[in-house]
Design a protein around this motif. Structure first.
Motif, PDB file in Angstrom:
ATOM      1  N   SER A  29       0.836  -1.208   0.000  1.00 26.94           N
ATOM      2  CA  SER A  29       0.000   0.000   0.000  1.00 26.94           C
ATOM      3  C   SER A  29       0.866   1.251   0.000  1.00 26.94           C
ATOM      4  CB  SER A  29      -0.938   0.000   1.210  1.00 26.94           C
ATOM      5  OG  SER A  29      -1.770  -1.128   1.199  1.00 26.94           O
ATOM      6  N   GLY A  30       1.973   1.177  -0.754  1.00 27.55           N
ATOM      7  CA  GLY A  30       2.864   2.327  -0.870  1.00 27.55           C
ATOM      8  C   GLY A  30       3.906   2.426   0.212  1.00 27.55           C
ATOM      9  N   VAL A  31       3.810   1.598   1.251  1.00 26.86           N
ATOM     10  CA  VAL A  31       4.761   1.636   2.370  1.00 26.86           C
ATOM     11  C   VAL A  31       5.857   0.603   2.120  1.00 26.86           C
ATOM     12  CG1 VAL A  31       5.075   1.348   4.850  1.00 26.86           C
ATOM     13  CG2 VAL A  31       2.954   2.338   3.963  1.00 26.86           C
ATOM     14  N   LYS A  32       7.092   1.032   2.187  1.00 29.64           N
ATOM     15  CA  LYS A  32       8.210   0.140   1.926  1.00 29.64           C
ATOM     16  C   LYS A  32       8.350  -0.902   3.025  1.00 29.64           C
ATOM     17  CE  LYS A  32      13.129   0.195   0.737  1.00 29.64           C
ATOM     18  NZ  LYS A  32      14.322   1.059   0.541  1.00 29.64           N
ATOM     19  N   ILE A  33       8.485  -2.156   2.612  1.00 28.58           N
ATOM     20  CA  ILE A  33       8.668  -3.272   3.548  1.00 28.58           C
ATOM     21  C   ILE A  33      10.132  -3.694   3.519  1.00 28.58           C
ATOM     22  CG2 ILE A  33       7.962  -5.635   4.113  1.00 28.58           C
ATOM     23  CD1 ILE A  33       5.685  -3.695   4.359  1.00 28.58           C
ATOM     24  N   LYS A  34      10.700  -3.939   4.695  1.00 30.75           N
ATOM     25  CA  LYS A  34      12.104  -4.353   4.751  1.00 30.75           C
ATOM     26  C   LYS A  34      12.245  -5.785   4.231  1.00 30.75           C
ATOM     27  CE  LYS A  34      13.348  -1.436   8.713  1.00 30.75           C
ATOM     28  NZ  LYS A  34      13.819  -1.429  10.119  1.00 30.75           N
ATOM     29  N   GLU A 275     -12.218  -3.865  -0.675  1.00 32.08           N
ATOM     30  CA  GLU A 275     -11.033  -4.351   0.026  1.00 32.08           C
ATOM     31  C   GLU A 275      -9.836  -3.461  -0.296  1.00 32.08           C
ATOM     32  OE1 GLU A 275      -8.341  -8.396   0.623  1.00 32.08           O
ATOM     33  OE2 GLU A 275     -10.071  -8.418  -0.713  1.00 32.08           O
ATOM     34  N   LYS A 276      -9.220  -2.944   0.751  1.00 32.11           N
ATOM     35  CA  LYS A 276      -8.116  -2.010   0.568  1.00 32.11           C
ATOM     36  C   LYS A 276      -7.254  -2.003   1.822  1.00 32.11           C
ATOM     37  CE  LYS A 276      -7.247   2.955  -0.042  1.00 32.11           C
ATOM     38  NZ  LYS A 276      -7.898   4.295  -0.122  1.00 32.11           N
ATOM     39  N   HIS A 277      -5.971  -2.209   1.648  1.00 29.12           N
ATOM     40  CA  HIS A 277      -5.065  -2.140   2.795  1.00 29.12           C
ATOM     41  C   HIS A 277      -4.822  -0.683   3.150  1.00 29.12           C
ATOM     42  CE1 HIS A 277      -4.377  -6.409   2.373  1.00 29.12           C
ATOM     43  NE2 HIS A 277      -3.615  -6.383   3.453  1.00 29.12           N
ATOM     44  N   LEU A 278      -5.078  -0.351   4.400  1.00 26.06           N
ATOM     45  CA  LEU A 278      -4.957   1.030   4.856  1.00 26.06           C
ATOM     46  C   LEU A 278      -3.649   1.307   5.566  1.00 26.06           C
ATOM     47  CD1 LEU A 278      -8.546   1.479   6.328  1.00 26.06           C
ATOM     48  CD2 LEU A 278      -7.733   2.146   4.057  1.00 26.06           C
TER      49      LEU A 278
END
Length: 638
Positions: A29-34, A275-278
């Motif tokens: 959802s646009g957030v970088k995951i390590k 459905e959408k990851h917030l």
């Protein structure tokens, strides 16, 4: 002449994730995951061949060349586990990565591949070759008359001002299609245990319950009970279907990884429709700080769904204190064990809570756990006078250590209502519980029982209905259905009970309550058969079940009740038999003296069913008896 070549970025999207295969980045959802190194390379290989089995040998050749000396099996297992952890996936119930035994791995989710032209490349002019693009960008711009330019500039300024004025309005939302999610209800799905030790389920379930409890402190949210949400443990059901069944706007899913004293919790907030990851976040801590982490997650969720926390709620969510890890482990094992709901499991839970207190004498939650077990009577346990004083002592100790502990207030309210018969104190404790945790389903259920017992019928029904909203699984509806029966609202009771038995035809309490409904409709033989079905499902000895069945065949409902009375008397010789249930059996046999005698015994034993004397339909035949009226007065029912 232009000499630049076309440059493209390869993006693969799946679910709410996107993988940039050139930049080697994973985003949710646009957030970088390590995710770096071999786990990302593994993901890239799987995404390049979606729906295909990627053999382990292919992984070896690409990720561990022949001149690299490693334990390949250990290395690939570690990479897969780290990848699954980043995706919130599990081997048992995979959503993305499936293990194909003895062969390899397969990416099973739908994927979308995109190739985007890098900004600034000459190919950025649609429909042109690189050389054409270079020529296109050197063409002179058409001249705009000066007066027209001034008009256009003024229009642009006005448009900017208009948009600024609309920035917080519904018009802006319509123009840009962006609206803040309207989330008023949510459920915490069972967190997934990603630890190598599968015996850590007690810890993962405990973290699920603690997060549910913390979110329940937020008055602006309706938070579904742990018992209703736990039915989805291990399920592959789509999230929107789960949300629809639980009647919520959003779901929280996540994982727990524990290694020794180190803890990692991931949490994802998913809007259900559409459905959408917030929001997604990972938290690292020591095991003893787990409760503090839960408070941080709850506050983050509140911010994301635009809930305004009160000052009291902020204080409650920030109040977690470090706990001795061994004591916390024992406490969570006690909670996990107590869910067994039988005599043996209750005794094991008591032992776990006591050992937790030995490790940390100031652990308020462990005292509250003891109070819950002692005050919750289970068939086969000892009489109230042997248990309830211990329950009260534990609840008061918990509150002396932490006055804000909702579980301790609810247990104390339970004791005040069902044992002390202190109606005012009980209501005070239930209301305090709901101030601290408006979503505390037990407090709503017990309060509804106190209300109906004191003839505050409409308030009781409202509380029971509220508890149904917090516990949307029909298998958790037996208590509200009982309240409806005591309120003489057989229409509500029958409708809800039918839903219970449609979902689980062999649910013992469902048959017990159906028997009561039949009885009050005058269907005595049908009622007796349902009572017998409940006896069997509760685990009655097969010989006694056969005797009861024979008694019904010979003498109908009266045969069943005569045999049941003999069974109660036999039990009472060596164990505790709830006196009010025995008295109700006597009433059904038209033996008033027998009934009044057992009710006197119930008063002496502080039987919790004594609080129903004013409203229990079975006792209508005794209402005008002076001894019965005196018992009602002595119990102090308002």
């Amino acid at each position: 002449m232009a000499t630049e070549s076309t440059s493209r970025i390869r993006i693969v999207r799946f679910g709410t994730f996107e993988a940039d295969l050139d930049a080697r980045e994973l985003r949710k959802s646009g957030v970088k995951i390590k995710l770096h190194g071999q786990p990302f390379e593994l993901l890239a290989m799987l995404l390049e061949r979606p729906s295909e089995v990627v053999p382990r040998e292919d992984l070896r050749q690409r990720l561990w060349p022949t001149d690299t000396f490693v334990d390949f099996d250990h290395g690939v297992n570690t990479a897969v586990n780290r990848l699954r952890e980043a995706l919130g996936d599990s081997a048992e119930n995979p959503r993305f990565i499936e293990t194909v035994p003895r062969r390899g791995y397969r990416f099973i989710a739908p994927v979308e591949s995109h190739a985007s032209v890098l900004p600034g490349s000459n190919a950025a002019v649609a429909g042109t070759s690189p050389s054409e693009a270079g020529r296109a960008t050197t063409q002179p711009m058409p001249r705009i008359p000066k007066r027209r330019a001034v008009v256009l500039a003024a229009a642009a300024v006005a448009a900017i001002a208009l948009l600024a004025g609309l920035s917080s309005s519904r018009v802006r939302q319509r123009l840009f299609g962006r609206r803040s999610p309207q989330i008023h209800s949510l459920a915490v799905l069972p967190l997934v245990n990603l630890s190598s030790d599968k015996d850590q389920d007690y810890f993962t379930d405990g973290m699920t319950e603690e997060l549910t409890t913390d979110l329940g402190k937020i008055s602006a949210l309706r938070v579904i009970s742990r018992t209703s949400a736990m039915q989805y443990k291990g399920t592959k059901k789509p999230l929107p279907d789960i949300a629809r069944e639980l009647n919520v706007d959003a779901l929280i899913e996540g994982t727990v990884t524990r290694s020794g004293n180190h803890l990692r919790i991931t949490a994802n907030l998913v809007q259900a429709f559409p459905e959408k990851h917030l929001w997604a976040e990972s938290y690292e801590s020591q095991v003893g700080d787990a409760l503090t982490v839960q408070g941080e997650i709850s506050q983050a969720v509140a911010r994301e769904v635009k809930v305004q926390l009160t000052q009291n709620e902020r204080s409650l969510l920030a109040a977690g204190r470090p706990v001795n890890p061994e004591a916390q482990d024992l406490y969570l094992r006690g909670l996990y064990t107590f869910r067994g709901r039988d005599t043996g499991e209750a005794e094991k839970a008591i032992d776990y809570f006591r050992r937790a207190i030995e490790k940390d004498p100031n652990y308020a939650a462990a005292y509250a756990g003891l109070a819950n077990v002692y005050s919750d009577w289970i068939p086969g346990m000892s009489r109230p006078r042997d248990r309830m004083p211990k329950a009260k002592e534990s609840a008061l100790k918990a509150l002396s250590l932490d006055e804000t502990l909702a579980d301790a207030h609810s247990s104390l309210g339970n004791i005040e209502l069902f044992y002390d018969w202190d109606w005012i104190a009980a209501e005070k404790e239930f209301r305090r519980t709901m101030e601290l945790n408006p979503n505390h389903v037990w407090a709503h259920e017990w309060h509804s029982r106190g209300l109906v017992a004191s003839s505050r019928t409409e308030e009781a029904i409202a509380e029971a209905e509220l508890s149904l909203g917090l516990n949307p699984s029909p298998l958790d509806w037996d208590y509200p259905v009982w309240v409806f029966i005591l309120a003489r609202r057989y229409d509500l009771a029958a409708r809800r009970n039918q839903e219970i038995l449609e979902l689980e035809p062999n649910f013992s309490w469902g048959h017990f309550e159906l028997a009561q409904i039949y009885e009050h409709e005058g269907l005595e033989k049908e009622a007796a058969q349902e009572f017998l079905k409940a006896d069997e499902l509760f685990g009655m000895d097969s010989k006694k079940v056969a005797e009861l069945r024979e008694a019904i065949a010979k003498s109908g409902a009266q045969g069943y009740w005569k045999r049941t009375l003999e069974n109660y008397k036999e039990t009472a010789r060596s164990n505790y038999a709830p006196s009010v249930l025995v008295a109700a059996t006597c009433v059904r046999l038209n033996d008033k003296e027998c009934a009044l005698g057992w009710l006197e015994k119930g008063f002496e034993e502080r039987d919790d069913l004594m609080i129903n004397l004013k409203v229990e339909p079975v006792f209508d035949r005794l209402r005008m008896e002076p001894r019965y009226q005196e018992l009602v007065r002595r119990v102090g029912i308002p």
